[in-house]
Design a protein around this motif. Sequence first.
Motif, PDB file in Angstrom:
ATOM      1  N   PRO A  53       9.139   6.599   2.202  1.00 59.16           N
ATOM      2  CA  PRO A  53       9.289   6.354   0.761  1.00 59.16           C
ATOM      3  C   PRO A  53      10.450   7.142   0.160  1.00 59.16           C
ATOM      4  O   PRO A  53      11.125   6.651  -0.766  1.00 59.16           O
ATOM      5  N   GLU A  98       2.498   5.001  -1.236  1.00 51.82           N
ATOM      6  CA  GLU A  98       3.636   5.902  -1.460  1.00 51.82           C
ATOM      7  C   GLU A  98       4.925   5.116  -1.673  1.00 51.82           C
ATOM      8  O   GLU A  98       5.772   5.487  -2.503  1.00 51.82           O
ATOM      9  N   PRO A 126       2.498   3.935   4.688  1.00 50.30           N
ATOM     10  CA  PRO A 126       1.874   4.436   3.450  1.00 50.30           C
ATOM     11  C   PRO A 126       2.281   3.579   2.245  1.00 50.30           C
ATOM     12  O   PRO A 126       3.118   3.965   1.429  1.00 50.30           O
TER      13      PRO A 126
END
Length: 331
Positions: A50, A85, A82
């Motif tokens: 991210p 995220e 993720p």
Amino acid sequence: MLQTRFTKLVGVEHPIVQGGMQWVGRAELVAAVANAGALGFITALTQPTPEDLTKEIARCRDLTDKPFGVNLTILPAIKPPPYAEYRAAIIESGIKVVETAGNKPQEHVDEFRKHGVKVVHKCTSVRHALSAERMGVDAISIDGFECAGHPGEDDTPGLILIPAAANKIKIPMIASGGFADARGLVAALALGADGINMGTRFMATRESPIHQLIKEKIVANDERETELIFRTMRNTSRVARNEISTKVVAMEKEGAKFEDIRELVAGARGKMVYATGNSDEGIWSAGQVQGLIQDIPTCAELISRIVREAEAIIRSRLEGMIVQPQREAAE
């Protein structure tokens, strides 16, 4: 200028979208598309983390002050990325348009909408488009069977899928799969879409961040140069025909399971295709639209040409077909 519900929704000049493409949707391509007045999408999962996505968004902003978005594709995985995220990075970076794809994105749609982010969801069937509309997305990108990547399992081509979806979808809709030129844009608008999404066509542009040899391969290929892999696993994917994809199809016909072909279809090998220019290095996505791609222009040249020629088709060719019936001379 061609103005549609979609151009008004996302604030761009032209009803043309460069969809998110793994390893391809990077800042230099997206910014070039944006500067030409269309809408480009950075591919979130091309970025390793991210934090890297945040940097890529900033890099794109250094190259354009026009609107652009981010693609977030939700796929099943033993160890999923993720996603929350990545979603937070998109929101915190001030992105106003997101393209979602893959699994049902309700959680992400809710969070994006809460922060004023417009969501375009990519679908391969009318029923999935209706489901996304109920979820609250702002627009639909409908993928016909011709498309690169995942065309779904219904095998419905765009000539049927686009108007079938337009009959039922109330929100703006982008047509995807098989589009490369002005004729496709005019056809999509006539079928009920509000614009077109192009992937393979944008791969073969000067700003596309892939090897020149792969761009030239796309130009050299015709509409027959694709394979459908993962058919036996009901996870169909349209990819460029090469030594590996042909081998995978043959292995599937002999009953191979995913474990048997895992190494051949690894994403890392596909990434190397774009880096080295060796088209047989791994699996890489390309659509049947290769048969319509004849050159490697800049994004500005491509988009300007499509819009200019589309306007000419509408004004001269189509309007010229409308004639008033002549009354029979009075006897």
